[in-house]
Motif scaffolding. Structure first.
Motif, PDB file in Angstrom:
ATOM      1  N   VAL A 152       0.847  -1.205   0.000  1.00 62.58           N
ATOM      2  CA  VAL A 152       0.000   0.000   0.000  1.00 62.58           C
ATOM      3  C   VAL A 152       0.877   1.247   0.000  1.00 62.58           C
ATOM      4  O   VAL A 152       0.633   2.208  -0.744  1.00 62.58           O
ATOM      5  N   ALA A 156       0.104   2.558  -3.468  1.00 68.72           N
ATOM      6  CA  ALA A 156      -1.067   3.436  -3.275  1.00 68.72           C
ATOM      7  C   ALA A 156      -0.653   4.832  -2.828  1.00 68.72           C
ATOM      8  O   ALA A 156      -1.072   5.829  -3.420  1.00 68.72           O
ATOM      9  N   ILE A 157       0.220   4.886  -1.824  1.00 65.32           N
ATOM     10  CA  ILE A 157       0.530   6.206  -1.269  1.00 65.32           C
ATOM     11  C   ILE A 157       1.592   6.923  -2.105  1.00 65.32           C
ATOM     12  O   ILE A 157       1.396   8.066  -2.521  1.00 65.32           O
ATOM     13  N   ALA A 164      -5.839   3.114  -1.312  1.00 62.80           N
ATOM     14  CA  ALA A 164      -5.155   2.584  -0.128  1.00 62.80           C
ATOM     15  C   ALA A 164      -5.924   1.398   0.451  1.00 62.80           C
ATOM     16  O   ALA A 164      -5.358   0.533   1.103  1.00 62.80           O
ATOM     17  N   SER A 165      -7.207   1.381   0.257  1.00 61.33           N
ATOM     18  CA  SER A 165      -8.020   0.241   0.667  1.00 61.33           C
ATOM     19  C   SER A 165      -9.395   0.393   0.048  1.00 61.33           C
ATOM     20  O   SER A 165      -9.690   1.399  -0.584  1.00 61.33           O
TER      21      SER A 165
ATOM     22  N   ARG B 264      -4.418   5.955   6.311  1.00 59.60           N
ATOM     23  CA  ARG B 264      -3.884   5.869   4.945  1.00 59.60           C
ATOM     24  C   ARG B 264      -4.882   6.449   3.950  1.00 59.60           C
ATOM     25  O   ARG B 264      -4.515   7.149   3.011  1.00 59.60           O
ATOM     26  N   LEU B 265      -6.164   6.169   4.180  1.00 59.60           N
ATOM     27  CA  LEU B 265      -7.186   6.707   3.265  1.00 59.60           C
ATOM     28  C   LEU B 265      -7.254   8.224   3.368  1.00 59.60           C
ATOM     29  O   LEU B 265      -7.457   8.915   2.374  1.00 59.60           O
ATOM     30  N   ARG B 267      -4.721  10.092   4.160  1.00 57.05           N
ATOM     31  CA  ARG B 267      -3.482  10.605   3.565  1.00 57.05           C
ATOM     32  C   ARG B 267      -3.553  10.613   2.040  1.00 57.05           C
ATOM     33  O   ARG B 267      -3.002  11.482   1.379  1.00 57.05           O
ATOM     34  N   THR B 268      -4.236   9.621   1.457  1.00 57.79           N
ATOM     35  CA  THR B 268      -4.329   9.585  -0.001  1.00 57.79           C
ATOM     36  C   THR B 268      -5.491  10.444  -0.510  1.00 57.79           C
ATOM     37  O   THR B 268      -5.799  10.422  -1.692  1.00 57.79           O
TER      38      THR B 268
END
Lengths: 306, 539
Positions: A152, A156-157, A164-165, B264-265, B267-268
């Motif tokens: 990820v 993703a990042i 990311a999910s 993470r979500l 951050r993106t």
């Protein structure tokens, strides 16, 4: 063969009965119930709640009611955690995601694992073997909760190629499938290499070589069939596990699969959901073990259906 | 010269390579209702349901308040604003509330919202066979409890009457100065009775009425989709009486139960708001992302319950000594990474209404003196106490720190015991523990929600502690003629708790989250609730 399969299917009935019975009583005897929460409610409200779900009935009556509903109507009951959903609905809702994840992961695992295992065995003690074996070791040693977030982080990042999910678009399937697939690929590679090496040392392989058979023919015609036997044994329970989902992968990637429900239902003391997922898992294990037995006989002529 | 098997394997590998490469296009942030301003928020675990008379959770509250409006709602500053009720009167004795409903309040199917809808919803909530866990929130109503416990079966005797289609009268069994505050809670929300009846009846829990396409609400947003364990999407309602005020075109509530995944979500850029942040990210956010990092007070307390029925904790001197020996500042700074929590020296968190004067404060010498008095000088002869906590790294490190503090400061040996969540709850309920970690978030913005826990035999007491004076004061508090007098009673209750120490308060909670600078009008409230109609998103 048909008698063999029919007999095995009949044997399934008492096995399932024992599994359901043991699970039913085990979850009831674990401390804590489905309605225990940090904020206690009044005893009367709790009694109403238990009456709603039939948990106020004597245990033997709850048990017979459950068995009747499952056997006669295929009704796995109502979830106590997710008030608006039945266990049948939850399984029907979550299983497809787990099957997609598991199916793709299995394909990746087989493609990578078999290839790496065969090459490592054929190129024994060469750099290629060391590389393939190292891949297997890394795959086995690096847990999914490390590999998943790493993928990820990179894809993703940093690169922004994937979400990311989540589980919305087809691209969302790629990272989790690779994560889960690599773990199983590592196991398959190791078993394939071991199985192949064993077979490659047998007399009939030496005979084939002496008769001038090409190396490719020896490997794929003579050795692979026997070399795959340990992999096939491994794949039975592995496929059941892979298809019913992985709690870790589903949590990391926020996948609405059955693996999370399986684990969380036990934590939530969601009795009916625990039983539903256990039944599903048991059926899958039994069915896949049967398939494994059939495939093993097909691969190894020395074995017979008995 | 490949065999079919090898060829198939090669094809398979190639196919996957192609899929991977094809997937490697720059990811576009997708929203299902991507028209206009759509707020995407992390909302914790998957909601159990979105039926206001069935659920009990915090995450559910966020969704339900977008879909249904009660008699009152949150004002832009977090206070009380008229909701379905346009105005109301309270009788001089504080027992009779008369609400006048606005005539343009509508359900999403166009039906008017009537006083009868509220009465029948309250009836549903209190009907024993529904088994509503939050039914007790309506026990302020005359005969509410009696109806729910089956002592009476005629709902006409319950203090909720529709005088006409637009006038609702609530009769309370005692003064409840925080009633309007309580009415913000979804337990008091109406449901569209014909819809609930259509899908299995009023007392069928979890029927299909809460599914997209079936759900009829009266709030600022309508339910569009519900993907279990993924997200719930709502869009602006055209039938909401105040739809002109609503700023957002939609909200997506993401069900994410892992802090790291959520971060993470965020951050993106796939989330505008995170429900929380992982502990190990707090410092980074505070240092490097000040534009998105938020820490705000939260109306809750982290504390240790003490089992006062067992030696040596049946002695209040021991309990007090243990409470005095905890360095709360150090815990917050070093263990909780200063996430905005504040040291708790009393039980009720401070608020605009009430700040406790009582303090469990004193120096270490006093703690040692108390132990000597209790017969345990420097902890000698004192049996070890067990600190029970549910499985969680943060609970563990707090317990370890306190274990160390008690050992080095008082010479008291403590053992730490970890139990799985439901086992831990069971241990507390059955008093099968000595010291147990706990947390409590207020149900409404009033000290009563914290102080009524400690009434003798109360379901949430779970310490075995009983104090007749405390019970007498608590029961009399609601009958006091003024708010000042009531708060004065609460000061006395806090003083009793500080003296008797059936619980050791440790810290007052804070909410830690990340929010996009694009989000406007995001008010902070003690319970972290708000009316969604005020929230906006910059273009």
């Amino acid at each position: 063969m048909f008698r063999f399969i029919a007999r095995r299917l009949l044997e399934t009935i008492p096995v399932l009965f024992i599994i359901v019975t043991a699970t039913f009583f085990m979850v009831r005897f674990v401390p804590g119930g489905p309605f225990d929460s940090e904020k206690a409610t009044t005893p009367e409200i709790r009694a109403n709640l238990e009456a709603y779900y039939g948990l106020n009935l004597p245990l033997h009556q709850q048990y017979t009611n459950y068995l009747k509903a499952v056997v006669l109507h295929g009704d796995l009951g109502r979830s106590t955690k997710y008030a608006s959903r039945t266990v049948n609905e939850i399984i029907a809702d979550k299983l497809p995601a787990s099957l997609q994840l598991g199916g793709l992961s299995l394909l990746i695992a087989l493609a990578l694992g078999l290839t790496a295992g065969v090459i490592a065995a054929v190129k024994r003690n060469t750099k290629i073997d060391y590389f393939a074996s190292s891949f297997a070791m890394v795959g086995i040693c690096v847990p999914t909760f490390v590999l998943g977030p790493l993928l990820v982080l990179v894809f993703a990042i940093h690169l922004g190629w994937f979400s990311a999910s989540g589980w919305y678009e087809w691209q969302d399937r790629i990272l989790p499938s690779i994560t889960l697939g690599i773990v199983y690929a590592a196991g398959i590679a190791r078993l394939t290499r071991g199985g192949m090496l064993e077979v490659l040392n047998l007399d009939y392989i030496r005979t084939a070589r002496a008769k001038g058979a090409s190396e490719t023919r020896i490997i794929f015609k003579h050795a692979l069939r026997g070399g795959l036997l340990p992999v096939v044994s491994y794949l039975g329970p592995a496929i059941a596990g892979i298809l019913t989902g992985s709690f870790v992968i589903e949590t990391i990637f926020q996948i609405p699969g059955l693996g999370r429900e399986f684990v969380n239902s036990a934590f939530n003391r969601d009795y009916t959901l625990v039983l539903g997922t256990v039944i599903l898992y048991a059926v899958l294990i039994i069915a896949l073990n049967l398939v494994v037995d059939v495939v093993q006989v097909w691969l190894n002529p020395k074995l017979k259906f008995e | 010269m490949f065999t079919p098997l090898f060829r198939r394997a090669g094809l398979l590998a190639t196919a996957f390579l192609l899929i991977f490469i094809a997937g490697c296009s720059k990811k576009e942030v997708s929203t299902e209702t991507a028209n206009g301003k759509v707020l995407r928020i992390g909302n914790g675990a998957e909601p159990e349901d979105i039926d206001p008379q069935v659920v009990t959770g915090v995450g559910e509250n966020k969704i339900i308040t977008a879909l249904i409006e009660g008699l009152v709602t949150y004002s832009p500053d977090g206070g009380i604003a008229p909701g379905v009720a346009e105005t109301w009167e309270i009788s001089a004795d504080g027992l009779l509330y008369t609400f006048h409903l606005r005539d343009n309040a509508k359900w999403s199917n166009g039906d008017p919202v009537t006083a009868q809808d509220f009465v029948r919803s309250f009836q549903r909530m209190l009907t024993p066979s529904l088994g509503a866990e939050y039914a007790y929130k309506l026990f302020h109503l005359v005969n509410g409890e009696e109806f729910n416990t089956g002592k009476i079966t005629d709902f006409a005797q319950v203090g909720a009457k529709a005088l006409d289609a637009r006038t609702l009268q609530l009769t309370l069994k005692h003064r409840t100065p925080f009633l309007l505050e309580s009415l913000k809670h979804y337990a008091w929300f109406p449901v569209h009775i014909p819809t609930v009846e259509k899908f299995g009846g009023l007392t069928r829990k979890g029927s299909a009425w809460t599914r997209p396409g079936n759900y009829v609400g009266n709030g600022p947003f309508n339910l569009v989709s519900w993907k279990p364990n993924q997200k719930i999407t709502v869009t602006r309602s055209a039938t909401y009486w105040d739809h002109a005020t609503v700023k957002l075109d939609g909200i997506e509530f993401y069900a994410i139960d892992k802090d790291d995944t959520e971060e993470r979500l965020f951050r993106t850029g796939e989330l505008d708001y995170s429900y929380t942040l992982p502990l190990n990210k707090i410092e980074t956010y505070r240092r490097e992302h000040q534009d998105t990092y938020r820490q705000t007070p939260y109306y809750g307390v982290y504390f240790y319950r003490l089992n006062t029925t067992r030696k040596p904790l049946d002695d209040k001197r021991v309990r007090r000594a243990l409470a005095l020996a905890i360095d709360r500042e150090s815990l917050i700074k070093n263990i909780l990474r200063s996430g905005g929590q504040s040291p708790a020296l009393n039980f009720t968190p401070p608020s605009d209404k009430f700040t406790s004067n009582a303090r469990i404060a004193g120096d270490l010498d006093e703690a040692k003196r108390l132990l000597v008095e209790a017969g345990y000088p420097e902890g000698k002869n004192m049996p070890p106490v067990e600190i029970l906590f549910n499985t969680s790294e943060s609970h563990r490190v707090i317990a370890e720190a306190i274990q160390q503090m008690w050992k080095t400061r008082l010479g008291v040996n403590a053992l730490i015991v970890n139990q799985e969540w439901k086992v831990y709850l069971n241990s507390q309920q059955t008093l099968n523990y000595q010291v147990a970690r706990a947390g409590w978030i207020g149900d409404y913005d009033d000290p009563n929600t914290f102080l009524d826990m400690w009434v003798t035999g109360g379901g949430n007491n779970q310490t075995g502690w009983s104090n007749a004076e405390y019970d007498r004061l608590l029961h009399g508090a609601l009958a006091t003629p003024t708010e000042e007098a009531r708060m004065a009673v609460y000061q006395k209750l806090e003083a009793i708790l500080a003296d008797e120490v059936p619980v050791i308060p440790i810290y007052f909670y804070s909410r830690i989250y990340a929010i996009s600078p694009k989000v406007k009008n995001w008010i902070t409230t003690p319970l972290d609730n708000r009316a969604w109609k005020w929230v906006d998103l910059a273009d």
